[in-house]
Design a protein around this motif. Structure first.
Motif, mmCIF file in Angstrom:
data_model
loop_
_atom_site.group_PDB
_atom_site.id
_atom_site.type_symbol
_atom_site.label_atom_id
_atom_site.label_comp_id
_atom_site.label_asym_id
_atom_site.label_seq_id
_atom_site.Cartn_x
_atom_site.Cartn_y
_atom_site.Cartn_z
ATOM 1 N N LEU A 133 29.553 -45.738 -7.504
ATOM 2 C CA LEU A 133 28.798 -46.922 -7.911
ATOM 3 C C LEU A 133 27.312 -46.589 -7.953
ATOM 4 O O LEU A 133 26.754 -46.063 -6.987
ATOM 5 N N THR A 134 26.693 -46.886 -9.086
ATOM 6 C CA THR A 134 25.250 -46.749 -9.245
ATOM 7 C C THR A 134 24.713 -48.063 -9.779
ATOM 8 O O THR A 134 25.165 -48.533 -10.824
ATOM 9 N N LEU A 135 23.772 -48.645 -9.061
ATOM 10 C CA LEU A 135 23.098 -49.864 -9.499
ATOM 11 C C LEU A 135 21.603 -49.595 -9.521
ATOM 12 O O LEU A 135 21.029 -49.167 -8.522
ATOM 13 N N ASN A 136 20.981 -49.842 -10.654
ATOM 14 C CA ASN A 136 19.557 -49.573 -10.826
ATOM 15 C C ASN A 136 18.831 -50.875 -11.137
ATOM 16 O O ASN A 136 19.021 -51.457 -12.201
ATOM 17 N N PHE A 137 18.013 -51.315 -10.187
ATOM 18 C CA PHE A 137 17.210 -52.522 -10.349
ATOM 19 C C PHE A 137 15.717 -52.192 -10.382
ATOM 20 O O PHE A 137 14.884 -53.039 -10.102
ATOM 21 N N LYS A 138 15.375 -50.969 -10.711
ATOM 22 C CA LYS A 138 13.979 -50.523 -10.724
ATOM 23 C C LYS A 138 13.136 -51.458 -11.594
ATOM 24 O O LYS A 138 13.480 -51.743 -12.744
ATOM 25 N N GLY A 139 12.042 -51.931 -11.018
ATOM 26 C CA GLY A 139 11.104 -52.758 -11.762
ATOM 27 C C GLY A 139 11.508 -54.216 -11.909
ATOM 28 O O GLY A 139 10.870 -54.954 -12.658
ATOM 29 N N CYS A 140 12.544 -54.644 -11.209
ATOM 30 C CA CYS A 140 12.945 -56.069 -11.241
ATOM 31 C C CYS A 140 12.059 -56.820 -10.247
ATOM 32 O O CYS A 140 12.455 -57.099 -9.116
ATOM 33 N N GLN A 141 10.872 -57.126 -10.678
ATOM 34 C CA GLN A 141 9.822 -57.622 -9.791
ATOM 35 C C GLN A 141 10.067 -59.018 -9.232
ATOM 36 O O GLN A 141 9.439 -59.403 -8.264
ATOM 37 N N ARG A 142 10.960 -59.773 -9.827
ATOM 38 C CA ARG A 142 11.245 -61.113 -9.320
ATOM 39 C C ARG A 142 12.476 -61.161 -8.420
ATOM 40 O O ARG A 142 12.811 -62.215 -7.891
ATOM 41 N N LEU A 143 13.128 -60.044 -8.251
ATOM 42 C CA LEU A 143 14.335 -59.984 -7.428
ATOM 43 C C LEU A 143 13.951 -60.121 -5.957
ATOM 44 O O LEU A 143 13.166 -59.335 -5.443
ATOM 45 N N ILE A 144 14.512 -61.117 -5.298
ATOM 46 C CA ILE A 144 14.176 -61.402 -3.904
ATOM 47 C C ILE A 144 15.368 -61.172 -2.981
ATOM 48 O O ILE A 144 15.230 -60.602 -1.912
ATOM 49 N N ASP A 145 16.540 -61.609 -3.405
ATOM 50 C CA ASP A 145 17.710 -61.635 -2.536
ATOM 51 C C ASP A 145 18.786 -60.672 -3.049
ATOM 52 O O ASP A 145 19.321 -60.860 -4.135
ATOM 53 N N ILE A 146 19.096 -59.652 -2.250
ATOM 54 C CA ILE A 146 20.149 -58.707 -2.624
ATOM 55 C C ILE A 146 21.325 -58.799 -1.655
ATOM 56 O O ILE A 146 22.177 -57.914 -1.605
ATOM 57 N N SER A 147 21.401 -59.878 -0.909
ATOM 58 C CA SER A 147 22.459 -60.024 0.093
ATOM 59 C C SER A 147 23.844 -59.981 -0.539
ATOM 60 O O SER A 147 24.793 -59.484 0.069
ATOM 61 N N SER A 148 23.984 -60.470 -1.765
ATOM 62 C CA SER A 148 25.298 -60.467 -2.413
ATOM 63 C C SER A 148 25.792 -59.043 -2.677
ATOM 64 O O SER A 148 26.998 -58.790 -2.641
ATOM 65 N N VAL A 149 24.884 -58.120 -2.914
ATOM 66 C CA VAL A 149 25.289 -56.719 -3.100
ATOM 67 C C VAL A 149 25.857 -56.182 -1.788
ATOM 68 O O VAL A 149 26.910 -55.549 -1.765
ATOM 69 N N GLY A 150 25.182 -56.458 -0.688
ATOM 70 C CA GLY A 150 25.686 -56.043 0.626
ATOM 71 C C GLY A 150 27.043 -56.633 0.925
ATOM 72 O O GLY A 150 27.945 -55.941 1.399
ATOM 73 N N GLN A 151 27.201 -57.902 0.616
ATOM 74 C CA GLN A 151 28.486 -58.562 0.839
ATOM 75 C C GLN A 151 29.558 -57.975 -0.064
ATOM 76 O O GLN A 151 30.705 -57.816 0.343
ATOM 77 N N GLY A 152 29.199 -57.639 -1.275
ATOM 78 C CA GLY A 152 30.144 -57.049 -2.213
ATOM 79 C C GLY A 152 30.612 -55.672 -1.805
ATOM 80 O O GLY A 152 31.722 -55.258 -2.123
ATOM 81 N N LEU A 153 29.770 -54.945 -1.089
ATOM 82 C CA LEU A 153 30.121 -53.592 -0.652
ATOM 83 C C LEU A 153 31.203 -53.576 0.422
ATOM 84 O O LEU A 153 31.920 -52.589 0.558
ATOM 85 N N THR A 154 31.331 -54.646 1.164
ATOM 86 C CA THR A 154 32.213 -54.646 2.335
ATOM 87 C C THR A 154 33.656 -54.287 2.013
ATOM 88 O O THR A 154 34.336 -53.687 2.840
ATOM 89 N N GLY A 155 34.158 -54.627 0.841
ATOM 90 C CA GLY A 155 35.546 -54.342 0.506
ATOM 91 C C GLY A 155 35.767 -53.054 -0.247
ATOM 92 O O GLY A 155 36.902 -52.725 -0.611
ATOM 93 N N LEU A 156 34.714 -52.279 -0.474
ATOM 94 C CA LEU A 156 34.835 -51.056 -1.279
ATOM 95 C C LEU A 156 35.170 -49.852 -0.388
ATOM 96 O O LEU A 156 34.418 -48.887 -0.298
ATOM 97 N N THR A 157 36.311 -49.909 0.249
ATOM 98 C CA THR A 157 36.673 -48.892 1.242
ATOM 99 C C THR A 157 36.929 -47.516 0.639
ATOM 100 O O THR A 157 36.900 -46.518 1.352
ATOM 101 N N ALA A 158 37.177 -47.429 -0.665
ATOM 102 C CA ALA A 158 37.411 -46.131 -1.316
ATOM 103 C C ALA A 158 36.120 -45.511 -1.852
ATOM 104 O O ALA A 158 36.138 -44.375 -2.337
ATOM 105 N N LEU A 159 35.017 -46.221 -1.744
ATOM 106 C CA LEU A 159 33.754 -45.759 -2.328
ATOM 107 C C LEU A 159 33.287 -44.464 -1.670
ATOM 108 O O LEU A 159 33.150 -44.385 -0.450
#
Length: 105
Positions: free
Chosen positions: A27-53
């Motif tokens: 998994l690669t996620l690139n948010f470089k330069g997304c200056q208005r992005l404040i909350d990334i908690s959903s990404v952390g929550q989404g990672l919890t079930g990715l046991t094969a990652l």
């Protein structure tokens, strides 16, 4: 790749979508330069079930409003197959505490 999406503020649907990808290995996620992005908690929550990652790259460079990444650290805890991790928070001037990421490893 969400690089330079200057008006992007809400990525909660992305985090929800990640939860169903239990067989995902890279998994690669690139948010470089997304200056208005404040909350990334959903990404952390989404990672919890990715046991094969095995490979994870997250780029939040120049996300100047980002302040809290604690949920990301919590999400990393469940990645038992993880072999390669790249995190980039360069230019995140408001980011104060990254201890949760260390605890998640």
């Amino acid at each position: 790749n969400f690089e330079q999406c200057g008006k992007l503020t809400d990525i909660s649907a992305l985090g929800q979508g990640l939860q169903g990808l239990t067989a995902l290995q890279h998994l690669t996620l690139n948010f470089k330069g997304c200056q208005r992005l404040i909350d990334i908690s959903s990404v952390g929550q989404g990672l919890t079930g990715l046991t094969a990652l095995r490979h994870l790259t997250l780029n939040f460079e120049q996300c100047g409003k980002l302040t809290d990444i604690s949920a990301l650290g919590q999400g990393l805890q469940g990645l038992t197959a993880l072999q390669h991790l790249t995190l980039n928070f360069k230019g995140c001037q408001r980011l104060i505490d990254i201890s949760s990421v260390g605890q998640g490893l």
